[in-house]
Each structure stands twice: as C-alpha cells, then as structure tokens.
Design a protein around this motif. Structure first.
Motif, mmCIF file in Angstrom:
data_model
loop_
_atom_site.group_PDB
_atom_site.id
_atom_site.type_symbol
_atom_site.label_atom_id
_atom_site.label_comp_id
_atom_site.label_asym_id
_atom_site.label_seq_id
_atom_site.Cartn_x
_atom_site.Cartn_y
_atom_site.Cartn_z
ATOM 1 N N LYS A 47 0.834 -1.201 0.000
ATOM 2 C CA LYS A 47 0.000 0.000 0.000
ATOM 3 C C LYS A 47 0.871 1.255 0.000
ATOM 4 O O LYS A 47 0.482 2.301 -0.510
ATOM 5 C CB LYS A 47 -0.926 0.018 1.219
ATOM 6 N N PHE A 48 2.025 1.154 0.619
ATOM 7 C CA PHE A 48 2.929 2.311 0.674
ATOM 8 C C PHE A 48 3.821 2.402 -0.552
ATOM 9 O O PHE A 48 4.207 3.475 -0.967
ATOM 10 C CB PHE A 48 3.806 2.230 1.930
ATOM 11 N N PHE A 49 4.160 1.246 -1.104
ATOM 12 C CA PHE A 49 5.155 1.232 -2.178
ATOM 13 C C PHE A 49 4.572 1.397 -3.571
ATOM 14 O O PHE A 49 5.235 1.897 -4.469
ATOM 15 C CB PHE A 49 5.931 -0.092 -2.171
ATOM 16 N N GLY B 19 5.017 4.458 -6.087
ATOM 17 C CA GLY B 19 6.435 4.652 -6.397
ATOM 18 C C GLY B 19 6.957 3.565 -7.310
ATOM 19 O O GLY B 19 7.667 3.834 -8.275
#
Lengths: 282, 514
Positions: free
Chosen positions: B64-66, B69
């Motif tokens: 979810k964070f990566f 990016g």
C-alpha cells in the motif's frame, strides 16, 4: 604578533576562497547591468548601470521569460510535491514495516540509481512517443509527460534522506499507537506525517531545486518556446555561436537563481546534515 | 475515548479515489490498445490489477505504501534500463534502425531503376470513378494506350480514348477524370511518390506531370530463400545474420538499409577487440578516471583547507561562510554556462585577468584544466560544508592529548585529524567520485567534450568523459550507434556500481541503515 601567526593564514585562505567563489557571480551581476547584449565578462568595474537586459526579459515578446519561470515553477513544484508523497510513503514502509525482502528491496533501489540515466533516455523517448500516440497531453513535448518521467526517480532519490529521519523517530511511539488500536495506515497519516512535516518540507524544497536544475530531459522534451523551463530557455541564449546574448542570459540567471539561493541558504543546516548522511554521525 | 479517528471517512475517501484512478487508467488503456500501443496498454492494465488488489484487499500492507512509487519506477526507470540492456546485444545504429519487414520494403522501393531503353510515356494525370489516382498513358512509338492505377493496368483501344489532335496523345476515356491544374499542384508531391502499374514487370513513376517513365525493381526478393537477386548482374544477397543482406561473394557488399538484429555480445567484444572502438574508449576511460580523481582531490583539498581556516571563531566568519557557499547554491546549469563565457578567448574574463590570449577550449590540455577549475569551483563549497561538519565531530581531546605529548600542529593534522577525517568522509568521497564519473552536465555544457579532431571523424573529444562520449555515440549528429552506446552504458553501470558498493561496504553505511 601572535594574532598574526594564528590568524593571518586563516584570513588569507578565506579571502582567496571568497574571491574565487564570488568572481563569476560578480561578473554575472555586472554583465546583467551592462547595456550591450554581448559578452561583458571582461569589465571588472561596471561603467554604467542599465536595466536594458531586465527590460528585455520582461518586454521582448520573442523571449517569454516569465512563461519559462512559470513553467519551471509548475514542473518543479509538481514533481517536488508528488515525489515527496511517494518518497515519504516508501521511506515509512522501509523504516517501520516488517516484510520479506526489505534488505533486497533497498539494495535493488540503490543499484537502480547507479545506472547512468542519461543513456536510458532513448528508451524513455520511445515510451513517451508511444504514449503520445494515444494520449497526446502526456506524450513528448508536454510538461505533464516530463513530470511523469521525473516521477520515475521519486522513490529512489529522497528515500535515503527520509528514511534516516524516520529511523530517528522513536519506535515506541508507533508501538503505543498500535496498542491503542491504530492500523499501519493510521500510524502513517496521524503520527508519522505530522511529526515529519518539517523534514518533508525540506525534502520538498530540495527536490524542487533538483528538478529546477534538470536540463537534459527538459531539453529533449520541451521543444516549443512556450513550454520550456527556464534552464532550457536561458541556455538557448548562449548556445548558438551567432546568437550569444550574455546580457539577457545574466539577467535571467540572476532572477532565476535568487529564489533558489535564498531557499538554499535558509535551509543550509538541514541540507548539510542531509548531505553528510550517516557519515558524520560517528 | 477514540484516539484514531476518521476510519470510515478515510476508507470511503480511499475507495472513491482508487476507483476514479482505476476508471481513468481504464480509459487510457483502452485508447492505448485502440491505437496499437499494445505493450503500454498491457502495462496499464497490469497496473490497474495491482492497484485494485493492493488497495481493495489486504494482500500486502507494505505494498500500500510502495505501489505508486514502484509503478513509476518500473515505467520510467526499470523498463528503460532493461531496454538499454537488450539493445546492447543488438546491431542498432544508423543504417540498421528499422525492423526487418520495414527494411525489406525500403530495399525494394529503393532498388527501382529506369529501363535502359530510355522509353517514356506521355500521360494525363487524373483519377478513376472510384477516386483512385490514375494515369492515362500513351505509348507514342507503339501507338498503344492504357489506363494505369496503383493496382491495375487496363489496355485501351484507340476507339476507347479521345485523342488530342495536336499532341497525338490520349486525353480522355470513360471513367477517368482529368485532375485540374490546382489539384495537381497541390497533390504533386504525393503523386510523385506513387508507383503505377506498368507493362510487364515495370512500374510507372511520374516525371513532372506529363511524362511517366517505366521503372523495374533492380533487386528481386525471393521469399522462399529469404534472398535478393540483382536483376542485372545476377548477384545474390542473403541475410548475413547481422541485420543486413550481403553479397554471397563479397560480405562487405551490403544492401541498405539493414535492420536491427541481435548480435549478442559483439558490441561488448568490439570494445576490446576493434581498434576503432577500443582506442577512443580507452582514451576516454583514462580521462574519465583522471578527471574524477583530480576533481575529488582538488575539491576536497580546497574545501578542507577552508574548513580548517574557518574552524575557529574569526572576525567575518559568517560573511566568509555565506559567500563560499554561494557556488553550491546557484543552479549549476547557469554557473557552468557563465564559466564557459569567462573562458572565451577574445572576450573572456580569465584571459583578461591573466593578460593572455589562450584559446582555452581549442587546446586539449587547457580545456582539461578549464574543466577541472570549473568543477573545483562548483564542488569545493560542498566539501567545505561536510569537512566543517566532520571536523566538529572529531573529539577535541584527541588533539589536546597529542599536544600534551609534544606534537606540533602540523603533526596533529597529518597524523590525527586527516586520517580520522578520511575515515569519516570516505563514503562521501566515493559518492563524489561516482557522481563526477557521470558528470554529464559539466562536460556537455562547458566544452561539449571538445576539442576534437573533426577531420578524422573522431567522436571522442579531449574532455569527453564516458557518459558524454556515449551520449554522442547514441545521439550524435552524424552516425548514431545505439547498440554500442547501450553496451558502454552497461559497462559504466557496472563500474560505478562496483566502486560505490566497495565504498558502501567499507563504510558499512548500508548495514547501519538497514
């Protein structure tokens, strides 16, 4: 006598460094206030003060200088904000979450950054050409396309700086939040982001300066006069052998540099500690 | 008490945001597919799948964070790198740019030659009832008439055509409309490219608007053997496996254009074995090393000297400091260009200051000196800043203890301060080396890699470093060789990665970080 022995060499070195550092910058200022548009980098003492070059930048319809400044602001601003959003999320995950392949992921990221990006330009060009075929507003020759390409580096560039900062926030805070029932996402948004906001601001500005300075991709992408960034636009003044226009170039450089220099000087402390990374810790 | 608020709201916002993104991406994928960009459409579709899986399920929280990016990283960094890697195994240069079907088409198209007999036809340019371009041709010598389009040739009787009594050529026939002069002028260029069907193996091509000449292919392609035969000489050209059709008798006699074709490691091998590639490569490599090492040494020495000088409360220290940092704060593109102007032979400040008339950028050694000087200016403030920080990190007790033991200032510096500094700063010195190894902007904007010997057709100039040299090979103005350039990029990558990894190992920065 003792003062001389102790301090003379210090002042000597410092004055030499100051002269060396200031010399070209001084010449730029002098040139920008000279009335002739030609190369004025020989006259050490200004014999006149004229605003011709500045007027030219603002009034000459063939030099859309303000448009260039605005373009740089838009491109560098968007990239700075979006890349910090991407970078902060990645840094948080790398620093705080436990998952398989974390070390491998960081190492891969580091390795990817070492590829000479300039050479991958040919491929980037082809990709953007392809995108332009169906979505012309994101293809070659557009600022939005250029922004997309810059974002490719967003995850790698800022992650070291950001991760270092996240690591310095005590993990106990996270654990306390977890006990209170916070999910990872809530920890991120409601604890990490508020704590990190000063650093995020610094990283945003650094990223802004970096993008502002980028030249090669911008030159390749932004062909039309009206969509160029200031770096590409100004370079054209002095690029051609027969179109040298140092006065306007100097004036433009000063206007474009002053905000950057001011940002830089005010952030000096953070930038220096960011530069030194982990090295000066010991 | 509820500490962590807004969960429902956040989830709703997320669902809306992700759904809108998916919908937009879906539209993009569709139009990409419709305009034949299958690969891009595929990538967008995969991204959509990944977004949906990651944000609508609990498959992986780190993702979810990566994910945003990673998607950008893959699209604009990883895929281009992989492409470069693949291209380094290809013959891919000027003359071998297109793919094989395109090359075939072009070889045939370029091979048409006029008939030796010098035969010409008088023609009227017009169009058929269907609106296709057509020629109404008269073979004056044989007294024959025919209507020719791109696809077909229709012989006509004298009775089917109206003959202009003065010129003696056919000017009208059924289903043929003559183009008026304006249309003719407007479409002239497009018409001149067309090949109309002619008698036998011939094609007709317009020469002006009134005459057509018969052309025949000089090379005949045989699909079964994938070879060309030259009609006149009977010479046979076969696929040489390296992106060209070459004469069986004489491998150097190739048909143009070629196509990009895999030659595996040949680009790499030529770096070592082909003297035309190897010698400039080695020359540039040596200068790249010298340039990077000299840069680091000069920048670090001056930066450290200044840091030492200002390592004590001193009158005017704040002023000194601000001025000295300025070169690092000014956008480097601008300062590089200004230095370029200052080194000008006629009007430059450097010659005026020295009272000389040195042509800085025309002499290899002066140009190299100029590059080093400019880079020193650009970089010494950085080393001043970090040396300053590092000096403060060295405990004062060390030098005090040494002084009590009777060491002189000089001994303290060389035997205590400097070794400690070097240990602290080694990773940064290596990082700076790696950065300058690829300092494209400096070389490109200051000297353009020059001076170089244009007459010999050299690509490498005296100040070219590997990256600027490679850029010229890939995107140069004369011959472009993307295959070789890609191979050199891979070599640069390996070199820089090895140097940096060595530096990281030594400093253990990474372990500390992970």
């Amino acid at each position: 006598m003792k003062w001389l022995r102790e301090n003379l060499w210090r002042h000597g070195v410092a004055i030499f460094a100051v002269l060396f550092a200031a010399f070209p910058l001084y010449l730029v200022v002098v040139t920008s206030f000279a009335s002739s548009g030609s190369l004025q980098l020989t006259s050490f003492i200004p014999n006149e003060i004229s605003f011709v070059n500045y007027e030219k930048l603002f009034n000459d319809p063939t030099i859309p200088f303000m448009t260039w400044m605005w373009n740089s602001l838009i491109v560098a601003g968007s990239v700075a904000i979006l890349s910090v959003i991407i970078g902060a999320a990645s840094a948080f995950a790398f620093s705080r979450l436990k998952f398989k392949g974390k070390k491998l992921g960081l190492q891969t990221l580091l390795l990817i950054q070492m590829f000479p990006a300039i050479l991958a330009i040919a491929a980037v060009y082809l990709i953007m050409e392809g995108i332009g075929n169906f979505a012309p507003e994101f293809g070659l020759g557009t600022q939005s396309g250029l922004i997309l390409v810059y974002l490719g580096g967003a995850m790698g560039v800022n992650i070291w700086l950001l991760k270092g900062f996240v690591d310095s926030i005590p993990i106990e805070i996270d654990e306390a939040a977890k006990i209170d029932g916070a999910s990872e996402m809530q920890t991120y948004w409601q604890i990490f982001i508020p704590l990190a906001s000063p650093v995020l601001a610094v990283v945003t500005l650094l990223s802004f300066i970096g993008t502002f300075n980028e030249y090669i991709l911008a030159r390749l992408f932004l062909v039309d006069m009206d969509i160029r960034t200031v770096a590409v636009g100004l370079q054209q003044f002095v690029a051609g052998q027969y179109s040298e226009n140092w006065g306007a170039f100097a004036a433009g450089s000063i206007i474009a540099s002053v905000p950057i220099v001011l940002i830089f000087l005010s952030l000096q402390r953070y930038i220096v500690s960011g530069l030194a990374g982990g090295a000066v810790k010991g | 008490m509820k500490l962590f608020t807004g969960n429902k709201l956040a989830v709703t916002a997320k669902i809306i945001f992700v759904s809108i993104s998916l919908a937009l991406l879906g539209l993009l994928a569709q139009s990409a597919f419709a305009s034949g960009e299958g690969l891009i459409a595929g990538f967008i579709a995969l991204s959509m799948l990944a977004l949906a899986l990651v944000y609508f399920t609990k498959i992986s929280i780190p993702m979810k964070f990566f994910l945003p990016g990673i998607l950008f990283l893959i699209a604009f960094v990883v895929l281009p790198i992989l492409y470069t890697l693949v291209m380094s195994g290809f013959q891919f240069k000027t003359g071998n740019y297109v793919d094989k079907p395109q090359a075939l088409e072009r070889i045939v198209a370029d091979s048409y030659v006029p008939d030796d007999s010098g035969l010409t036809f008088d023609v009227i340019v017009g169009e058929t009832a269907q609106g296709e371009p057509a020629l109404l041709a008269t073979d004056y010598m044989a007294g024959e008439y025919f209507l020719s389009t791109e696809d077909s040739l229709t012989p006509l009787d004298e009775s089917q055509v109206t003959i202009d009594p003065d010129l003696g050529i056919a000017v009208e026939t059924d289903g043929f409309t003559r183009l008026d002069p304006d249309t003719l002028a407007a479409q002239g260029e497009a018409l001149a490219q067309l090949k109309f069907a002619g008698p036998g193996e011939y094609f007709l091509a317009l020469e002006g608007f009134e005459v057509a000449i018969p052309l025949k292919p000089g090379l005949v392609y045989d699909e079964a053997t994938d070879s060309f035969t030259q009609a006149q000489t009977g010479a046979k050209y076969v696929d040489n496996g390296r992106g060209n059709y070459a004469n069986i008798e004489d491998p150097e006699d190739k048909l143009s254009p070629g196509w990009r074709s895999p030659i595996w490691l040949e680009n790499y091998v030529s770096l070592v074995t082909d003297p035309k590639v190897r010698e400039p490569f080695i020359g540039v490599f040596i200068w790249t090393m010298v340039f990077s090492i000299l840069t680091v040494i000069t920048q670090f020495s001056l930066g450290l000297l200044v840091a030492l000088a200002l390592d004590k409360p001193l009158r005017g220290r704040r002023f000194y400091r601000i001025i000295i940092i300025l070169p690092y704060a000014v956008p480097s593109i601008m300062s590089i260009l200004i230095w370029g102007g200052m080194f000008d032979t006629e009007f430059g400040a450097i010659n005026a200051l020295l009272g000389t008339k040195i042509a800085w950028f025309l002499d290899p050694n002066f140009a190299r000196a100029a590059v080093i000087i400019v880079n020193l200016w650009l970089g010494f403030p950085y080393f001043y800043l970090i040396s300053n920080g590092a000096l403060q990190a060295i405990p004062a007790e060390l030098s005090e203890a040494a002084r009590i033991d009777g060491a002189s200032n000089r001994q303290i510096f060389w035997q205590i301060t400097l070794p400690l500094l070097l240990r602290i700063l080694t990773p940064l010195l290596i990082a700076s080396f790696a950065f300058n190894f690829n300092n494209f902007n400096l070389i490109f904007l200051l000297t353009g890699g020059g001076p170089r010997n244009d007459l010999d057709g050299e690509i490498a100039g005296a100040t070219d470093i590997l990256i600027s040299y490679t850029y010229k090979i890939a995107f140069g103005s004369q011959v472009q060789d993307l295959g070789l350039a890609s191979a050199i990029s891979v070599v640069i990558f390996i070199l820089v990665a090895a140097i940096s990894l060595y530096g990281i190992r030594r400093s253990k920065v990474l372990e500390e970080f992970i």
